[in-house]
Design an enzyme around this catalytic site. Sequence first.
Site, short mmCIF file in Angstrom:
data_model
loop_
_atom_site.label_atom_id
_atom_site.label_comp_id
_atom_site.label_asym_id
_atom_site.label_seq_id
_atom_site.Cartn_x
_atom_site.Cartn_y
_atom_site.Cartn_z
N HIS A 19 1.19 7.14 -19.21
CA HIS A 19 0.69 5.77 -19.37
C HIS A 19 -0.48 5.52 -18.42
CE1 HIS A 19 2.59 4.36 -15.68
NE2 HIS A 19 3.77 4.81 -16.09
N HIS A 22 -0.32 6.61 -14.68
CA HIS A 22 -0.54 8.04 -14.47
C HIS A 22 -2.03 8.34 -14.63
CE1 HIS A 22 3.64 8.21 -16.48
NE2 HIS A 22 3.82 8.26 -15.19
N CYS A 127 18.80 5.19 -5.59
CA CYS A 127 18.12 4.65 -6.78
C CYS A 127 17.70 5.84 -7.64
CB CYS A 127 16.90 3.83 -6.39
SG CYS A 127 15.88 3.40 -7.81
N CYS A 130 13.88 6.06 -8.33
CA CYS A 130 13.10 6.66 -7.24
C CYS A 130 13.57 8.07 -6.93
CB CYS A 130 13.25 5.87 -5.94
SG CYS A 130 12.59 4.21 -5.99
N CYS A 144 16.20 -2.42 -5.84
CA CYS A 144 15.03 -1.58 -5.58
C CYS A 144 13.80 -2.36 -6.01
CB CYS A 144 15.14 -0.28 -6.37
SG CYS A 144 13.55 0.56 -6.49
N HIS A 147 12.03 -0.68 -9.17
CA HIS A 147 12.72 -0.54 -10.45
C HIS A 147 13.57 -1.75 -10.83
CE1 HIS A 147 11.57 3.58 -9.33
NE2 HIS A 147 11.31 3.67 -10.62
N LYS A 296 3.83 -4.01 -11.35
CA LYS A 296 3.41 -2.64 -11.63
C LYS A 296 3.77 -2.31 -13.08
CE LYS A 296 5.17 1.83 -10.60
NZ LYS A 296 6.14 2.59 -9.88
N LYS A 299 7.53 2.15 -17.38
CA LYS A 299 8.34 2.17 -18.60
C LYS A 299 9.59 1.31 -18.41
CE LYS A 299 10.28 5.22 -21.97
NZ LYS A 299 10.87 6.52 -22.21
N1 MSP Z 1 7.36 12.89 -9.83
C1 MSP Z 1 7.02 11.99 -8.82
C2 MSP Z 1 5.85 12.51 -7.99
C3 MSP Z 1 6.11 13.84 -7.36
S1 MSP Z 1 4.72 14.43 -6.52
C4 MSP Z 1 5.24 15.75 -5.68
C5 MSP Z 1 6.63 10.64 -9.43
N2 MSP Z 1 6.23 10.65 -10.70
S2 MSP Z 1 5.85 9.36 -11.56
O1 MSP Z 1 5.47 9.87 -12.83
O2 MSP Z 1 6.89 8.40 -11.55
O3 MSP Z 1 4.66 8.64 -10.88
C6 MSP Z 1 3.64 9.34 -10.28
C7 MSP Z 1 2.50 8.47 -9.92
O4 MSP Z 1 2.01 7.75 -11.04
C8 MSP Z 1 2.73 7.36 -8.92
O5 MSP Z 1 2.77 7.69 -7.63
C9 MSP Z 1 1.45 6.63 -9.10
O6 MSP Z 1 0.45 7.39 -8.49
C10 MSP Z 1 1.26 6.68 -10.57
N3 MSP Z 1 1.69 5.43 -11.15
C11 MSP Z 1 2.75 5.17 -11.92
N4 MSP Z 1 2.68 3.86 -12.31
C12 MSP Z 1 1.57 3.30 -11.79
C13 MSP Z 1 0.85 2.11 -11.99
N5 MSP Z 1 1.29 1.12 -12.71
N6 MSP Z 1 -0.38 2.01 -11.44
C14 MSP Z 1 -0.97 3.04 -10.78
N7 MSP Z 1 -0.33 4.15 -10.58
C15 MSP Z 1 1.04 4.23 -10.83
O7 MSP Z 1 6.68 9.65 -8.74
#
Ligand code: MSP
Length: 628
Positions: A19, A22, A127, A130, A144, A147, A296, A299
């Site tokens: 999304h 990411h 959590c 997390c 949390c 979440h 934020k 999903k």
């Molecule tokens: N798998 C772990 C990271 C492990 S790194 C060794 C994780 N994954 S995640 O898919 O949940 O999220 C990764 C990253 O996506 C977050 O840290 C952030 O950088 C980004 N984002 C997820 N949602 C976001 C927003 N709404 N806005 C900006 N970035 C955010 O955490």
Amino acid sequence: MEKTFYVTTPIYYVNAEPHIGHAYTTINADFLARWKRLDGYDTFFLTGTDEHGEKIAQAAARAGMEPQQFVDEVSAKFKKAWEILHISYDDFIRTTEPRHKKVVQQYLQEIYDRGDIYYGEYEGLYCVGCERFLTEKELVDGKCPDHGVEPELRREGNYFFKMEKYRTWLRDHISKNPGFIRPERYSNEVLSILSEPIGDLSISRPKSRVSWGIELPWDPNHVTYVWFDALLNYVSALGYPEGERYRKYWPVAQHMIGKDILKTHAIFWPTMLKAGVVEIYKHLNVGGHLLADGRKMSKSLGNVINPFEWSERYGPDAVRYYLLKETPYGVDGVVSEQGLVERYNADLANDLGNLLQRVRTMVIKYRGGLLHRRQPGPGEEKVVRASGSLAARVRNLIDELKFNQALEEVLQFVRLLNRYVNERAPWKIKDEEDLDRVLYTAVDGLRTVSVLLEPAMPVKMAELRSALGLEKLSVADVEDWGGLPDGHRLPEEAPILFPKVESKKTEQKSAPTGKADKDRVATIEYDDFAKLDLRVARVVSVEKHPNADRLLVLRLDVGGEERTVVGGLAEHYRPDELEGKLVVLLANLKPRKLRGIVSQGMLLAASDGNTLALLTPDDSVEPGAKIS
Ligand code: MSP
């Protein structure tokens, strides 16, 4: 020193489809990687997917699939997403790959053998979102904050990593290296966590409860805790401990993450590295979140914006540009489709696209497409000066992670080129040499722009270069005015680079509403108007009003005289957008106190009820100039 650069994104959990959150983190990393490559660095850019743990196992079960089959499918979607957004990664690591598992087991065994891992009982609040235990302090109303769910109370037998042992070392390292965690506020946040005991870290899960993970090498009844597994991707992908890439790139590692995973990267990871006697990374760059409805996007909250739909509608480069330009790196940003359309039309279609179109048309019409390099004259002075320092200014801003300001610098240059073309008016020039001089300077400027905007818009800038008949260039080629070869020829045809797009809001705006009639006021005499002392002023600095969210406090230069003006601009402009701008000041308005700060005048702005736009002279005049 050899110019090498290594940048990573977080590896994404495969329980959710890609999304915009990411995409945002990945685009920021890609921007940096592309910039460094263009600037002559031997660059390695890593991304990937995080595929173990409870959360993933649960998602696979919900989808009625075997975990491996499930993670294969979702991981492929991330790859596809990055292809759509032109992400130029050099490697894509998956934590279910044998090359990664091998490193995790080896690393654990080394630390275990050194005595930094022990077995114990643990009770805490977990959590699953997390994938970690939360402390009481982190909870908001017992939930949390990321979440919105209450963590579960868990008690189990786990292996523990002696993290507390490294706390003071880490605290000292962070204090002594101010740029280690950037921007600074995140460094302070981590130092505050480290000012109290952090405890040891549970790094295993009993297989009886979670089986989807990497087995501990010395105890097959436990699997590795997913964060301990995931963080090691940054070295496993480089071929730790012997690989050539590891030797070359690890010493210059920079991680880009979102602020939600600060603790794992700023505390777990460096202590893990220290325990493994591995040099720690150089920088942790922490980005803010993109917000949809003030929260934020994620999903689990169900408020996800799909960047791939935007990408289909407006092109991937426009989405990249918008996300990079709209929000300063490190702070939260609110994004919307309307915002994207406005930014696209203003910066890309109007400022840049039109300039290219106009310049190309003139070069072809007046000079049959041929350009001649002539010595610049006084009329070129501003452009030549700006060209000579632009790349360096952009480089400095990017090094400070001010990506949005770096792009704004280039756009300011585009606007300067537009003004230059207007002022020099090639359509009026009779002297051929002078005409050559102007057309060459304009095309040379566009050539520079095509390189400096490339990290944000790689495909569009390649198209811009094609429209100018140019091949790939690097930053070194555009450090100064005049890099375009004498006798260069433009191709006869080129498609429109950024066709203007319609937005619903602009359609509404142009519809007759009768509102104008209502707003009309009685006529006045010229003498009434002459009472107004209107002046051009330059915005020197801007701060948020300490006592009012809607107000900004601006310091203005009014031709040598300094003034403070308070205005209701905070909902329409960010402070950094205003700095340096020329504005129109009503200078003889009686001073007035606004929430404790005296405002010495008022800025003129136009409003249609939705948007508020400050008036600004359409050409550079000196601050203090009188308006009549
Ligand atoms: N798998 C772990 C990271 C492990 S790194 C060794 C994780 N994954 S995640 O898919 O949940 O999220 C990764 C990253 O996506 C977050 O840290 C952030 O950088 C980004 N984002 C997820 N949602 C976001 C927003 N709404 N806005 C900006 N970035 C955010 O955490």
